[in-house]
Design a protein around this motif. Structure first.
Motif: not given
Length: 192
Positions: A89-90, A92-93, A96-97, A100
């Protein structure tokens, strides 16, 4: 992950003792029936019950220990999966950041290039207008000759440079639009 043979448990000493107690009880009962002595038959029957109860108790304690071990293994595995899920999860975050941020940078660069292209087009239009004005003046004022010719050549150079710069900026804007479209399409592909 370990192989199935490595995960196989070794036969417990307690189960071996329980089987031995049941074997002893069976031998005593068999000997009592073959011997046909009443007190020995009674002793064999009582011994068989006691040995059977002891074997049952030993087997039950082994079963309970096995269940506790299995529960502990499941709890450890669940904890490992939870940790792995938190790591993913970390990751992936962070990904994604990062994406972006890259998209935002590309959009900013595209906006700046579009602004620069607009300015270059304005300058090119102005240069073209000036060029046309100079050309008319040159026709009207042929007696100025050389001075006007020099200015005309300079205006033509500026116009050519502006047209070249406009073409370069349009090409850069097309490349950035294509990169932005690719970046925007990538998160949709990753979610799929």
């Amino acid at each position: 992950m370990s192989s199935p043979t490595a995960r196989r448990r070794q036969r417990s000493t307690r189960l071996t003792v329980a089987v031995s107690l049941l074997t002893i009880a069976a031998v005593l009962v068999t000997a009592a029936f073959l011997g046909d002595v009443a007190w020995f038959q009674a002793f064999a029957a009582v011994s068989a019950v006691v040995l059977g109860a002891a074997a049952t108790r030993i087997t039950h304690s082994e079963l309970m220990q096995t269940r506790r071990d299995a529960a502990r293994d499941r709890a450890e595995q669940a904890q490992a999966y939870r940790s792995l899920t938190e790591e993913r999860t970390a990751e992936h975050t962070a990904f994604a950041d990062s994406m972006k941020s890259r998209v935002d940078q590309q959009e900013l660069a595209l906006t700046e290039l579009e602004s620069a292209l607009s300015e270059a087009q304005k300058r090119a239009a102005e240069a073209t207008r000036k060029f046309n004005a100079e050309a008319r003046r040159a026709e009207l004022a042929e007696q100025e000759g050389r001075a006007v010719t020099v200015r005309l050549e300079e205006a033509e150079e500026r116009a050519a440079e502006a047209v070249l710069r406009v073409a370069e900026l349009e090409q850069e804007a097309d490349v950035l639009r294509a990169e932005l479209a690719a970046w925007q399409a990538e998160p949709a592909r990753l979610r799929a």
